[in-house]
Design an enzyme around this catalytic site. Sequence first.
Site, PDB file in Angstrom:
ATOM      1  N   PHE A 147      21.766 -21.660 -26.066  1.00  0.00           N
ATOM      2  CA  PHE A 147      22.371 -22.556 -27.058  1.00  0.00           C
ATOM      3  C   PHE A 147      22.236 -24.027 -26.681  1.00  0.00           C
ATOM      4  O   PHE A 147      22.971 -24.873 -27.182  1.00  0.00           O
ATOM      5  CB  PHE A 147      23.851 -22.195 -27.258  1.00  0.00           C
ATOM      6  CG  PHE A 147      24.060 -20.744 -27.596  1.00  0.00           C
ATOM      7  CD1 PHE A 147      23.760 -20.280 -28.867  1.00  0.00           C
ATOM      8  CD2 PHE A 147      24.521 -19.840 -26.651  1.00  0.00           C
ATOM      9  CE1 PHE A 147      23.929 -18.940 -29.191  1.00  0.00           C
ATOM     10  CE2 PHE A 147      24.691 -18.499 -26.961  1.00  0.00           C
ATOM     11  CZ  PHE A 147      24.397 -18.045 -28.238  1.00  0.00           C
ATOM     12  N   LEU A 148      21.326 -24.333 -25.765  1.00  0.00           N
ATOM     13  CA  LEU A 148      21.243 -25.718 -25.289  1.00  0.00           C
ATOM     14  C   LEU A 148      20.804 -26.671 -26.394  1.00  0.00           C
ATOM     15  O   LEU A 148      20.055 -26.300 -27.292  1.00  0.00           O
ATOM     16  CB  LEU A 148      20.309 -25.828 -24.084  1.00  0.00           C
ATOM     17  CG  LEU A 148      18.810 -25.565 -24.246  1.00  0.00           C
ATOM     18  CD1 LEU A 148      18.067 -26.749 -24.828  1.00  0.00           C
ATOM     19  CD2 LEU A 148      18.222 -25.208 -22.895  1.00  0.00           C
ATOM     20  N   ARG A 149      21.290 -27.889 -26.297  1.00  0.00           N
ATOM     21  CA  ARG A 149      20.865 -28.960 -27.198  1.00  0.00           C
ATOM     22  C   ARG A 149      19.910 -29.864 -26.449  1.00  0.00           C
ATOM     23  O   ARG A 149      20.166 -30.204 -25.291  1.00  0.00           O
ATOM     24  CB  ARG A 149      22.072 -29.821 -27.619  1.00  0.00           C
ATOM     25  CG  ARG A 149      23.131 -29.104 -28.400  1.00  0.00           C
ATOM     26  CD  ARG A 149      24.435 -29.872 -28.323  1.00  0.00           C
ATOM     27  NE  ARG A 149      24.911 -29.951 -26.938  1.00  0.00           N
ATOM     28  CZ  ARG A 149      25.893 -30.758 -26.521  1.00  0.00           C
ATOM     29  NH1 ARG A 149      26.495 -31.568 -27.368  1.00  0.00           N
ATOM     30  NH2 ARG A 149      26.273 -30.759 -25.256  1.00  0.00           N
ATOM     31  N   LYS A 206      22.645 -16.095 -32.168  1.00  0.00           N
ATOM     32  CA  LYS A 206      21.830 -17.309 -32.054  1.00  0.00           C
ATOM     33  C   LYS A 206      21.454 -17.882 -33.421  1.00  0.00           C
ATOM     34  O   LYS A 206      21.680 -19.064 -33.704  1.00  0.00           O
ATOM     35  CB  LYS A 206      20.573 -16.975 -31.250  1.00  0.00           C
ATOM     36  CG  LYS A 206      19.530 -18.041 -31.238  1.00  0.00           C
ATOM     37  CD  LYS A 206      19.996 -19.256 -30.493  1.00  0.00           C
ATOM     38  CE  LYS A 206      19.105 -20.433 -30.773  1.00  0.00           C
ATOM     39  NZ  LYS A 206      19.259 -21.487 -29.791  1.00  0.00           N
ATOM     40  N   ASN A 210      22.827 -21.431 -35.399  1.00  0.00           N
ATOM     41  CA  ASN A 210      21.984 -22.517 -35.914  1.00  0.00           C
ATOM     42  C   ASN A 210      22.074 -22.619 -37.435  1.00  0.00           C
ATOM     43  O   ASN A 210      22.047 -23.715 -37.993  1.00  0.00           O
ATOM     44  CB  ASN A 210      20.537 -22.335 -35.457  1.00  0.00           C
ATOM     45  CG  ASN A 210      20.319 -22.895 -34.053  1.00  0.00           C
ATOM     46  OD1 ASN A 210      21.268 -23.377 -33.424  1.00  0.00           O
ATOM     47  ND2 ASN A 210      19.106 -22.842 -33.555  1.00  0.00           N
ATOM     48  N   GLY A 255      23.207 -38.325 -43.527  1.00  0.00           N
ATOM     49  CA  GLY A 255      22.096 -39.252 -43.320  1.00  0.00           C
ATOM     50  C   GLY A 255      20.804 -38.604 -43.764  1.00  0.00           C
ATOM     51  O   GLY A 255      20.785 -37.927 -44.799  1.00  0.00           O
ATOM     52  N   CYS A 262      14.136 -26.504 -33.813  1.00  0.00           N
ATOM     53  CA  CYS A 262      15.012 -25.326 -33.902  1.00  0.00           C
ATOM     54  C   CYS A 262      15.622 -25.124 -35.285  1.00  0.00           C
ATOM     55  O   CYS A 262      15.293 -24.149 -35.958  1.00  0.00           O
ATOM     56  CB  CYS A 262      16.109 -25.422 -32.854  1.00  0.00           C
ATOM     57  SG  CYS A 262      15.435 -25.569 -31.190  1.00  0.00           S
ATOM     58  N   LYS A 325      16.032 -36.858 -32.896  1.00  0.00           N
ATOM     59  CA  LYS A 325      17.390 -37.284 -32.579  1.00  0.00           C
ATOM     60  C   LYS A 325      17.315 -38.113 -31.304  1.00  0.00           C
ATOM     61  O   LYS A 325      16.298 -38.082 -30.598  1.00  0.00           O
ATOM     62  CB  LYS A 325      18.324 -36.083 -32.408  1.00  0.00           C
ATOM     63  CG  LYS A 325      18.039 -35.221 -31.195  1.00  0.00           C
ATOM     64  CD  LYS A 325      19.126 -34.176 -31.061  1.00  0.00           C
ATOM     65  CE  LYS A 325      19.061 -33.482 -29.735  1.00  0.00           C
ATOM     66  NZ  LYS A 325      20.087 -32.466 -29.577  1.00  0.00           N
ATOM     67  N   ARG A 332       9.059 -32.885 -33.313  1.00  0.00           N
ATOM     68  CA  ARG A 332       8.817 -31.736 -34.189  1.00  0.00           C
ATOM     69  C   ARG A 332       9.705 -31.844 -35.431  1.00  0.00           C
ATOM     70  O   ARG A 332      10.908 -32.042 -35.319  1.00  0.00           O
ATOM     71  CB  ARG A 332       9.100 -30.422 -33.442  1.00  0.00           C
ATOM     72  CG  ARG A 332       7.996 -30.077 -32.445  1.00  0.00           C
ATOM     73  CD  ARG A 332       8.332 -28.844 -31.655  1.00  0.00           C
ATOM     74  NE  ARG A 332       9.470 -29.066 -30.769  1.00  0.00           N
ATOM     75  CZ  ARG A 332      10.099 -28.103 -30.096  1.00  0.00           C
ATOM     76  NH1 ARG A 332       9.696 -26.853 -30.223  1.00  0.00           N
ATOM     77  NH2 ARG A 332      11.111 -28.391 -29.308  1.00  0.00           N
TER      78      ARG A 332
HETATM   79  C1  UGA Z   1      20.044 -27.113 -31.921  1.00  0.00           C
HETATM   80  C2  UGA Z   1      21.455 -26.531 -31.692  1.00  0.00           C
HETATM   81  O1  UGA Z   1      22.424 -27.576 -31.831  1.00  0.00           O
HETATM   82  C3  UGA Z   1      21.561 -25.912 -30.292  1.00  0.00           C
HETATM   83  O2  UGA Z   1      22.830 -25.325 -30.112  1.00  0.00           O
HETATM   84  C4  UGA Z   1      20.468 -24.841 -30.169  1.00  0.00           C
HETATM   85  O3  UGA Z   1      20.474 -24.238 -28.891  1.00  0.00           O
HETATM   86  C5  UGA Z   1      19.119 -25.485 -30.392  1.00  0.00           C
HETATM   87  O4  UGA Z   1      19.084 -26.080 -31.707  1.00  0.00           O
HETATM   88  C6  UGA Z   1      18.072 -24.418 -30.277  1.00  0.00           C
HETATM   89  O5  UGA Z   1      18.055 -23.507 -31.107  1.00  0.00           O
HETATM   90  O6  UGA Z   1      17.327 -24.419 -29.308  1.00  0.00           O
HETATM   91  P1  UGA Z   1      18.825 -29.346 -31.153  1.00  0.00           P
HETATM   92  O7  UGA Z   1      17.662 -28.907 -31.993  1.00  0.00           O
HETATM   93  O8  UGA Z   1      18.568 -29.859 -29.783  1.00  0.00           O
HETATM   94  O9  UGA Z   1      19.881 -28.162 -30.983  1.00  0.00           O
HETATM   95  O10 UGA Z   1      19.509 -30.528 -31.955  1.00  0.00           O
HETATM   96  P2  UGA Z   1      20.918 -30.786 -32.659  1.00  0.00           P
HETATM   97  O11 UGA Z   1      21.744 -31.619 -31.780  1.00  0.00           O
HETATM   98  O12 UGA Z   1      21.480 -29.552 -33.203  1.00  0.00           O
HETATM   99  O13 UGA Z   1      20.437 -31.705 -33.873  1.00  0.00           O
HETATM  100  C7  UGA Z   1      19.572 -31.148 -34.864  1.00  0.00           C
HETATM  101  C8  UGA Z   1      19.295 -32.164 -35.940  1.00  0.00           C
HETATM  102  O14 UGA Z   1      20.456 -32.325 -36.741  1.00  0.00           O
HETATM  103  C9  UGA Z   1      18.906 -33.550 -35.471  1.00  0.00           C
HETATM  104  O15 UGA Z   1      17.813 -34.008 -36.250  1.00  0.00           O
HETATM  105  C10 UGA Z   1      20.144 -34.372 -35.724  1.00  0.00           C
HETATM  106  O16 UGA Z   1      19.845 -35.713 -35.968  1.00  0.00           O
HETATM  107  C11 UGA Z   1      20.698 -33.697 -36.963  1.00  0.00           C
HETATM  108  N1  UGA Z   1      22.141 -33.904 -37.184  1.00  0.00           N
HETATM  109  C12 UGA Z   1      23.030 -33.476 -36.253  1.00  0.00           C
HETATM  110  C13 UGA Z   1      22.587 -34.506 -38.335  1.00  0.00           C
HETATM  111  O17 UGA Z   1      21.782 -34.897 -39.221  1.00  0.00           O
HETATM  112  N2  UGA Z   1      23.924 -34.685 -38.522  1.00  0.00           N
HETATM  113  C14 UGA Z   1      24.825 -34.274 -37.607  1.00  0.00           C
HETATM  114  O18 UGA Z   1      26.034 -34.467 -37.854  1.00  0.00           O
HETATM  115  C15 UGA Z   1      24.383 -33.661 -36.450  1.00  0.00           C
END
Ligand code: UGA
Length: 436
Positions: A147-149, A206, A210, A255, A262, A325, A332
Amino acid sequence: MRLSVIGCGYLGAVHAAAMASIGHDVVGIDVDANKIEALSNARAPFFEPGLTEILTEGINAGKLRFTTDIAAAAGAAVHFIGVGTPQQRGGDAADLTFVDAAIDALIPHLQPGDVVAGKSTVPVGTAERLAKRIAPTGATLVWNPEFLREGWAVQDTIEPDRLVAGVPSGPDGLRAADILRDVYHPAVASGTPFIVTDYATAELVKVAANAFLATKISFINAMAEIAEVTGADVTQLADAIGHDVRIGRRFLGAGIGFGGGCLPKDIRAFSARAEELGRGESVAFLREVDAINLRRRERAVQMVVDALDGTLFEKKVAVLGAAFKPHSDDIRDSPALDVAVGLKGLGAHVVVTDPAAIDNAARAYPQLSFARDLDEALAGADAVIVVTEWDAYRRDLDPVRAAALVSNPIVVDGRNCLDAVAWRAAGWTYLGMGRP
Ligand code: UGA
């Protein structure tokens, strides 16, 4: 414990280094010789805070090594599978080629009693199928989703908020779960929930997580669309509903929406798998989640067009951000770059800047212009759009100084991350998404 980690991309490289940092003896294995060379020299092949440090520590302590030779997995008690499961070309389903190849390569090196722990994100039903392939070796398969970010990967791996182990029924499964508990001993000892379940549940945990996160983001972006036609402010709306602990404020950032390696591909793969299972309608809303998300990118482009009186022709637009982000160089399915390409397609002279992702972005989008220096990107711009909420644009960019660099002080805040009052006070036309 002796561990092997097969696949040294985002998930695997971080996992290998993090497991060494908690004291295990780890070998990371990948078919990509360049990646292995970089990792062997403690160079992270991607931007991830803290990774270089734990790579260096692990290698110097003799607890961590990397190789392209799968035979090095022999003798490890647990073999983690951390290869990618990208979206299939020309379809929504996950491409399992790398998972199947990793299992095939590993099988000759497995010994009775070994545990194979799948971490890749896979369609429900995959573990059952792989377990049958592994069974003749006497090893046991556990499904242990990750579940890592990105940007927080090291911390999330060492101190996860939960651990999930999908195991087969019977004594082998319970024994495998105990072995995994030992692997994660520091986290388990500090009280991290350790959930032992069946394969299907573990796989679904998982994708459900997501899917929920993606839905939460698209929900607030749908509210932004309504806010835009009613004069409401989606940010205040999110603050207000977020006070309800059942809802929570996190992941209610409206936004330009979600991207990355992911969430987008996982919701599509989930829909595709549900359709195969005859339950497409159960997750039909995920198609809507995807559609809302992609609409926000178009909306951001349109906001720039409208702000420049209907035409982008020969206008310079500074695009602040390329990564999907902050704290990442991952591009990607980056909404930031989709917006940049959209602006360019309408005739704008687009200059993209980013603190970490320019090299990756320039390789994938040779048609765009890039500036490493923020001031250079801003110089003479007719409009500015913030598409990745790096501190460099959010907290550290002084709107008064920025106003002196541009031709025309118009800013579209694609992440609703700027202080609207301060930017307006500095003379900017500030346009947030879903904000009056
Ligand atoms: C995501 C999940 O948060 C992790 O728990 C998971 O392990 C991971 O996918 C995975 O499957 O490997 P990640 O892709 O690193 O993690 O990024 P997030 O922090 O979830 O952000 C995803 C996108 O959502 C980004 O583009 C971010 O800018 C966007 N976002 C996030 C928003 O537009 N609004 C928000 O309030 C939060």
